[in-house]
Design an enzyme around this catalytic site. Structure first.
Site, PDB file in Angstrom:
ATOM      1  N   SER A 224       0.828  -1.208   0.000  1.00  0.00           N
ATOM      2  CA  SER A 224       0.000   0.000   0.000  1.00  0.00           C
ATOM      3  C   SER A 224       0.864   1.260   0.000  1.00  0.00           C
ATOM      4  O   SER A 224       1.676   1.429  -0.890  1.00  0.00           O
ATOM      5  CB  SER A 224      -0.950  -0.063   1.200  1.00  0.00           C
ATOM      6  N   LYS A 228       3.925   2.109  -2.599  1.00  0.00           N
ATOM      7  CA  LYS A 228       4.234   3.322  -3.382  1.00  0.00           C
ATOM      8  C   LYS A 228       5.696   3.673  -3.110  1.00  0.00           C
ATOM      9  O   LYS A 228       6.459   4.051  -4.006  1.00  0.00           O
ATOM     10  CB  LYS A 228       3.342   4.498  -2.936  1.00  0.00           C
ATOM     11  N   TRP A 315     -10.150   0.105  -4.709  1.00  0.00           N
ATOM     12  CA  TRP A 315      -9.609   1.423  -4.338  1.00  0.00           C
ATOM     13  C   TRP A 315      -8.210   1.601  -4.928  1.00  0.00           C
ATOM     14  O   TRP A 315      -7.804   2.686  -5.305  1.00  0.00           O
ATOM     15  CB  TRP A 315      -9.585   1.519  -2.811  1.00  0.00           C
ATOM     16  N   HIS A 366      -7.710  -5.664   0.455  1.00  0.00           N
ATOM     17  CA  HIS A 366      -6.458  -4.955   0.698  1.00  0.00           C
ATOM     18  C   HIS A 366      -5.663  -5.651   1.804  1.00  0.00           C
ATOM     19  O   HIS A 366      -6.127  -5.767   2.927  1.00  0.00           O
ATOM     20  CB  HIS A 366      -6.846  -3.531   1.121  1.00  0.00           C
TER      21      HIS A 366
END
Ligand code: GTR
Length: 385
Positions: A224, A228, A315, A366
């Site tokens: 997550s 990044k 998402w 997630h």
């Protein structure tokens, strides 16, 4: 169904494929001046640096060039971890500028019975710090130390907030403020994602001093916001052999121009400390960005990139994460390497690997666990072993 449910939860966000705006991705091989890059030399000498600067200026911010010194302190050790299979160490990285210092803790595990130097994985933990004792006593699928050891990898991890607090108003207590001697950040200065990635490079500095680790075979991973970070860390530091992003979404592997699930507007208002100020100006006008996230993957080429999605984590836009890899393929090809080029996604729960890139989409939401790690290590084995 899922789309309806998610749309109900977050009304103002698009989860409908037909509503994805029409867009054209920037060509990673086309310079700002309009020249087409045709050789690895042109890529390395001019375009790669130009692209890196564009991301610094418009997305992640620029790291400081202030001189600092770095040292490491061992705070604890267990030489017989996991029934003698590994040595674990609690460590501290100490960064010094003049008479001021900043430190953050990390933990390292080395296989005891390896023949020759081992590859390693540096995991950027965005959730919590795992002290040595906890790592020994409580198996954790988010950073499964024993799995790494069993598969012949050393591993190290630190907690993002120990480097730069993961909150809007955490600046004063973090490494960025330390470097700026308390002065507020310029609009295009580094933000937390870049700071966390910088810390991963400092952990790599330490691993490079350990004889039983092969520093040319070290992957950087994260989930997550950590994912990044891991991709950008591998762009900024070419010593990383692989960047692995798990469910990284917007500002990670997912294409900003799709504006599907989390958008530039939403992420920069929820998390203003993650990206430099200019990124927020592209809210709702993603097509004006001089870059898109497939070029983060291109910047890691010809090294390895692994991306993992989860089918209920809309998402993070799984389609946009996969499309990024495919759109980066021309750069791998130019650099003489294979990479995933198939435009259709692999079936749920199956892995796709082609040369330097790998991908899977796991059933579920997630998260990061053993399923993801084992797929990732299968990919890492092909490049690092
Ligand atoms: C969410 C954020 C995502 C992702 C996630 C996480 O709130 O919108 O970009 O980073 O947090 O880090 O788990």
């Amino acid at each position: 169904d899922l789309v309806e449910k998610l749309t109900r939860q977050r009304r103002e966000f698009n989860y409908v494929e037909s509503k994805v705006p029409k867009y054209t991705l920037p060509n990673p091989l086309l310079t700002r001046a309009g020249d087409l890059i045709r050789s690895p030399k042109q890529w390395n000498d001019s375009r790669r640096g130009e692209l890196l600067e564009l991301f610094r200026e418009h997305v992640y911010g620029r790291r400081p060039d202030t001189d600092y010194s770095l040292r490491f302190e061992q705070t604890s050790e267990e030489t017989q971890a996991f029934d003698g299979a590994a040595t674990g160490r609690g460590m501290k990285a100490i960064i010094q500028i003049g008479d001021r210092s900043f430190s953050f803790p990390f933990v390292v595990f080395l296989p005891n019975n390896a023949s020759g130097a081992t590859p390693a994985v540096i995991h950027i933990n965005n959730r919590y710090f795992v002290p040595l004792t906890t790592a020994l006593e409580k198996p954790d699928p988010f950073w499964p130390v024993k799995t790494f050891i069993d598969r012949g990898y050393a591993t190290a991890s630190f907690h993002t907030s120990d480097v730069d607090p993961d909150k809007k108003d955490g600046y004063a207590d973090g490494i960025r403020s330390f470097f700026a001697d308390g002065k507020p950040p310029e609009d295009t200065a580094w933000r937390s994602l870049s700071a966390w990635g910088w810390a991963a490079s400092r952990v790599l500095d330490h691993l490079a001093t350990i004889d039983s680790i092969d520093a040319s075979r070290v992957a950087v991973s994260g989930h997550s916001r950590g994912g990044k970070t891991s991709l950008w860390a591998a762009c900024e530091d070419q010593r990383f052999a692989i960047g692995y992003s798990n469910n990284s979404g917007c500002g990670g592997a997912a294409l900003s121009r799709r504006a599907y699930g989390e958008t530039v507007g939403r992420i920069t208002s929820s998390f203003p400390h993650w990206f430099c100020k200019p990124f927020s100006d592209y809210a709702g006008r993603e097509s004006d960005l001089p870059v898109d996230q497939h070029e983060v993957i291109a910047l890691i080429a010809p090294r390895g990139v692994y991306v993992a999605s989860a089918d209920e984590d809309l998402w993070a836009d799984p389609k946009g994460e996969y499309a990024s890899i495919v759109a980066a393929a021309p750069v791998f090809r130019l650099l003489g390497k294979d990479s995933i080029e198939t435009t259709t996604m692999p079936p749920l729960g199956q892995q796709r690997i082609n040369g330097q890139t790998g991908y899977h989409i796991r059933a579920g939401g997630h998260g990061l666990g053993e399923v993801d790690w084992n797929f990732f290590l299968d990919f890492a084995d092909t490049l690092l072993k």
